[in-house]
Design a protein around this motif. Structure first.
Motif, PDB file in Angstrom:
ATOM      1  N   ALA A 122      17.265  45.657  -0.069  1.00 10.87           N
ATOM      2  CA  ALA A 122      17.608  46.473   1.095  1.00 10.87           C
ATOM      3  C   ALA A 122      16.508  46.447   2.146  1.00 10.87           C
ATOM      4  CB  ALA A 122      17.885  47.907   0.659  1.00 10.87           C
ATOM      5  N   GLN A 123      15.254  46.397   1.704  1.00  5.63           N
ATOM      6  CA  GLN A 123      14.149  46.358   2.666  1.00  5.63           C
ATOM      7  C   GLN A 123      14.150  45.050   3.457  1.00  5.63           C
ATOM      8  OE1 GLN A 123      10.339  47.311   0.907  1.00  5.63           O
ATOM      9  NE2 GLN A 123       9.203  46.871   2.776  1.00  5.63           N
ATOM     10  N   GLY A 124      14.481  43.975   2.786  1.00  2.00           N
ATOM     11  CA  GLY A 124      14.563  42.687   3.466  1.00  2.00           C
ATOM     12  C   GLY A 124      15.664  42.673   4.518  1.00  2.00           C
ATOM     13  N   TYR A 125      16.826  43.200   4.161  1.00  5.29           N
ATOM     14  CA  TYR A 125      17.926  43.237   5.127  1.00  5.29           C
ATOM     15  C   TYR A 125      17.634  44.199   6.275  1.00  5.29           C
ATOM     16  CZ  TYR A 125      20.959  40.247   2.342  1.00  5.29           C
ATOM     17  OH  TYR A 125      21.496  39.171   1.679  1.00  5.29           O
ATOM     18  N   ALA A 126      16.920  45.270   5.990  1.00  3.81           N
ATOM     19  CA  ALA A 126      16.531  46.185   7.070  1.00  3.81           C
ATOM     20  C   ALA A 126      15.630  45.461   8.073  1.00  3.81           C
ATOM     21  CB  ALA A 126      15.830  47.410   6.500  1.00  3.81           C
ATOM     22  N   ARG A 151       6.431  37.897   1.507  1.00  2.27           N
ATOM     23  CA  ARG A 151       6.198  39.289   1.119  1.00  2.27           C
ATOM     24  C   ARG A 151       7.127  39.674  -0.029  1.00  2.27           C
ATOM     25  NH1 ARG A 151       7.210  42.396   6.585  1.00  2.27           N
ATOM     26  NH2 ARG A 151       7.027  44.171   5.147  1.00  2.27           N
ATOM     27  N   PRO A 152       6.607  39.887  -1.231  1.00  2.00           N
ATOM     28  CA  PRO A 152       7.468  40.126  -2.398  1.00  2.00           C
ATOM     29  C   PRO A 152       8.273  41.412  -2.303  1.00  2.00           C
ATOM     30  CG  PRO A 152       5.153  40.473  -2.951  1.00  2.00           C
ATOM     31  CD  PRO A 152       5.177  39.852  -1.601  1.00  2.00           C
ATOM     32  N   GLU A 153       7.818  42.391  -1.530  1.00  6.08           N
ATOM     33  CA  GLU A 153       8.533  43.658  -1.455  1.00  6.08           C
ATOM     34  C   GLU A 153       9.873  43.546  -0.748  1.00  6.08           C
ATOM     35  OE1 GLU A 153       5.844  43.666   2.265  1.00  6.08           O
ATOM     36  OE2 GLU A 153       5.786  42.937   0.192  1.00  6.08           O
ATOM     37  N   LEU A 154      10.124  42.394  -0.120  1.00  5.92           N
ATOM     38  CA  LEU A 154      11.383  42.196   0.601  1.00  5.92           C
ATOM     39  C   LEU A 154      12.472  41.569  -0.262  1.00  5.92           C
ATOM     40  CD1 LEU A 154       9.932  40.706   3.927  1.00  5.92           C
ATOM     41  CD2 LEU A 154      10.565  43.087   3.473  1.00  5.92           C
ATOM     42  N   THR A 176       8.477  34.277  10.304  1.00 13.52           N
ATOM     43  CA  THR A 176       7.123  34.814  10.506  1.00 13.52           C
ATOM     44  C   THR A 176       6.967  36.238   9.999  1.00 13.52           C
ATOM     45  OG1 THR A 176       6.888  33.364  12.437  1.00 13.52           O
ATOM     46  CG2 THR A 176       5.305  35.166  12.210  1.00 13.52           C
ATOM     47  N   PRO A 177       7.897  37.167  10.313  1.00 13.15           N
ATOM     48  CA  PRO A 177       7.724  38.546   9.842  1.00 13.15           C
ATOM     49  C   PRO A 177       7.852  38.706   8.331  1.00 13.15           C
ATOM     50  CG  PRO A 177       9.251  38.450  11.700  1.00 13.15           C
ATOM     51  CD  PRO A 177       9.045  37.052  11.233  1.00 13.15           C
ATOM     52  N   MET A 178       8.388  37.694   7.658  1.00 15.70           N
ATOM     53  CA  MET A 178       8.543  37.792   6.207  1.00 15.70           C
ATOM     54  C   MET A 178       7.339  37.242   5.456  1.00 15.70           C
ATOM     55  SD  MET A 178      12.626  36.989   5.722  1.00 15.70           S
ATOM     56  CE  MET A 178      12.700  37.653   4.043  1.00 15.70           C
ATOM     57  N   LEU A 179       6.310  36.837   6.196  1.00 18.82           N
ATOM     58  CA  LEU A 179       5.066  36.395   5.578  1.00 18.82           C
ATOM     59  C   LEU A 179       4.035  37.506   5.641  1.00 18.82           C
ATOM     60  CD1 LEU A 179       4.707  32.818   7.142  1.00 18.82           C
ATOM     61  CD2 LEU A 179       5.446  33.364   4.815  1.00 18.82           C
ATOM     62  N   SER A 187      10.602  32.590   0.706  1.00 27.56           N
ATOM     63  CA  SER A 187      10.820  33.443  -0.472  1.00 27.56           C
ATOM     64  C   SER A 187       9.822  33.080  -1.566  1.00 27.56           C
ATOM     65  CB  SER A 187      12.255  33.292  -0.994  1.00 27.56           C
ATOM     66  OG  SER A 187      12.531  31.949  -1.325  1.00 27.56           O
ATOM     67  N   PRO A 188       9.431  34.057  -2.386  1.00 27.14           N
ATOM     68  CA  PRO A 188       8.446  33.777  -3.429  1.00 27.14           C
ATOM     69  C   PRO A 188       8.869  32.669  -4.387  1.00 27.14           C
ATOM     70  CG  PRO A 188       8.665  36.145  -3.112  1.00 27.14           C
ATOM     71  CD  PRO A 188       9.761  35.502  -2.298  1.00 27.14           C
ATOM     72  N   SER A 189      10.166  32.597  -4.712  1.00 30.92           N
ATOM     73  CA  SER A 189      10.614  31.598  -5.678  1.00 30.92           C
ATOM     74  C   SER A 189      10.602  30.187  -5.110  1.00 30.92           C
ATOM     75  CB  SER A 189      12.013  31.937  -6.184  1.00 30.92           C
ATOM     76  OG  SER A 189      12.960  31.803  -5.144  1.00 30.92           O
TER      77      SER A 189
END
Length: 241
Positions: free
Chosen positions: A226-230, A213-216, A203-206, A169-171
C-alpha cells in the motif's frame, strides 16, 4: 557498358548510405514507418495465456460497461494488482486493464483489447519490468514502446500516452543498470515526441544508498504494498490533471 565501381567507391557509398540511414531514423522506427503510419511488427507475444486475460476483459465489459473516455491503465502486474486504482483517482474515470507478467510487446499485440476499444482520454502503461528480467535490452524496450505508441496513434491520433518508468525492486536489484538505461532511452524519446510522456517512479523508489526502498514492497520484494502504491498515486496524480 558502365565501368564497375572501384572497391574504394563501393565502400564510400555503403558508408554514406549507412550514415544517412542512421541520421534519418535516430530511433528503431524507420522513416517509412513514420511516413506511412504503419506499425513495426513486434516480436511474438511472450505467452499465449494472455488470450485468457483478453476474454476476461470482454466478460467484464459485458457485465459492467466501462466508463466513456476513461483513463486506461495497462501493462503488467503492478497495474493488475492496483486494486485501489479507482479510489486513488476518484475525480477521473479510470479503467484497469493490466495483465500480470506481460511485456510491452504484448500490449502492442492486444492494443485493441486493452486500450483502443475504449477510446480513452489518455493511456498510462507500466511494462518493461518483465521484459528486462527476461533479457530484453534497453533498445528493445524503447522499440517496443515506440511500437505501442504507433499502434495507438494509428487509430487514435493525439491520444496522450505515458510510460510509467520501470520500477526498481529488491528482488531484481541486479537489473538496476539495465532498468536505468531503459528508462533513460524512453524518457529522452518521450521528451521530443508529441503526446508522449515519461512518469518517473524509478528515482523516488530508490533510497539514499541508491538501492530499492524495501518498505515499498510486499513480502516477495517485487510487487508493491500500500505504501508503494501511495507513492505512485502522488507521482501520477499531477499528470492526470
Amino acid at each position: 557498358m558502365s565501368p564497375c565501381p572501384t572497391p574504394f567507391l563501393t565502400a564510400m557509398l555503403a558508408a554514406l548510405l549507412l550514415a544517412t540511414g542512421c541520421a534519418a531514423t535516430g530511433t528503431p522506427a524507420t522513416m517509412a514507418d513514420r511516413a506511412t503510419g504503419s506499425v513495426p511488427a513486434p516480436d511474438p507475444v511472450s505467452s499465449p495465456e494472455w488470450a485468457n486475460d483478453m476474454a476476461r476483459f470482454a466478460a467484464e465489459d459485458a457485465a459492467s460497461p466501462p466508463p466513456a473516455r476513461p483513463v486506461v491503465f495497462t501493462g503488467s502486474s503492478s497495474v493488475r494488482l492496483w486494486t485501489t486504482l479507482a479510489g486513488d483517482f476518484p475525480d477521473r474515470p479510470v479503467l484497469n486493464r493490466g495483465f500480470g507478467g506481460s511485456h510491452i510487446r504484448d500490449a502492442v499485440h492486444y492494443a485493441d483489447e486493452v486500450a483502443i476499444r475504449y477510446r480513452p482520454s489518455r493511456i498510462l502503461i507500466y511494462a518493461g519490468d518483465n521484459d528486462t528480467m527476461d533479457g530484453r535490452s534497453p533498445r528493445q524496450v524503447l522499440a517496443d514502446f515506440q511500437a505501442f505508441v504507433a499502434r495507438v496513434h494509428r487509430d487514435l491520433p493525439g491520444t496522450p500516452i505515458a510510460f510509467i518508468a520501470i520500477k526498481p525492486s529488491p528482488s531484481r536489484a541486479q537489473l538496476l543498470q539495465v532498468q536505468r538505461a531503459s528508462n533513460a532511452l524512453v524518457r529522452d524519446w518521450a521528451a521530443r515526441t508529441p503526446d508522449v510522456d515519461y512518469v518517473d517512479v524509478f528515482t523516488p523508489m530508490l533510497g539514499a544508498d541508491g538501492q530499492p526502498r524495501p518498505e515499498l514492497f510486499a513480502e516477495d520484494a517485487l510487487h508493491m504494498n500500500a505504501q508503494g502504491y501511495a507513492l505512485w498515486r502522488g507521482i501520477i496524480a499531477p499528470y492526470l490533471r
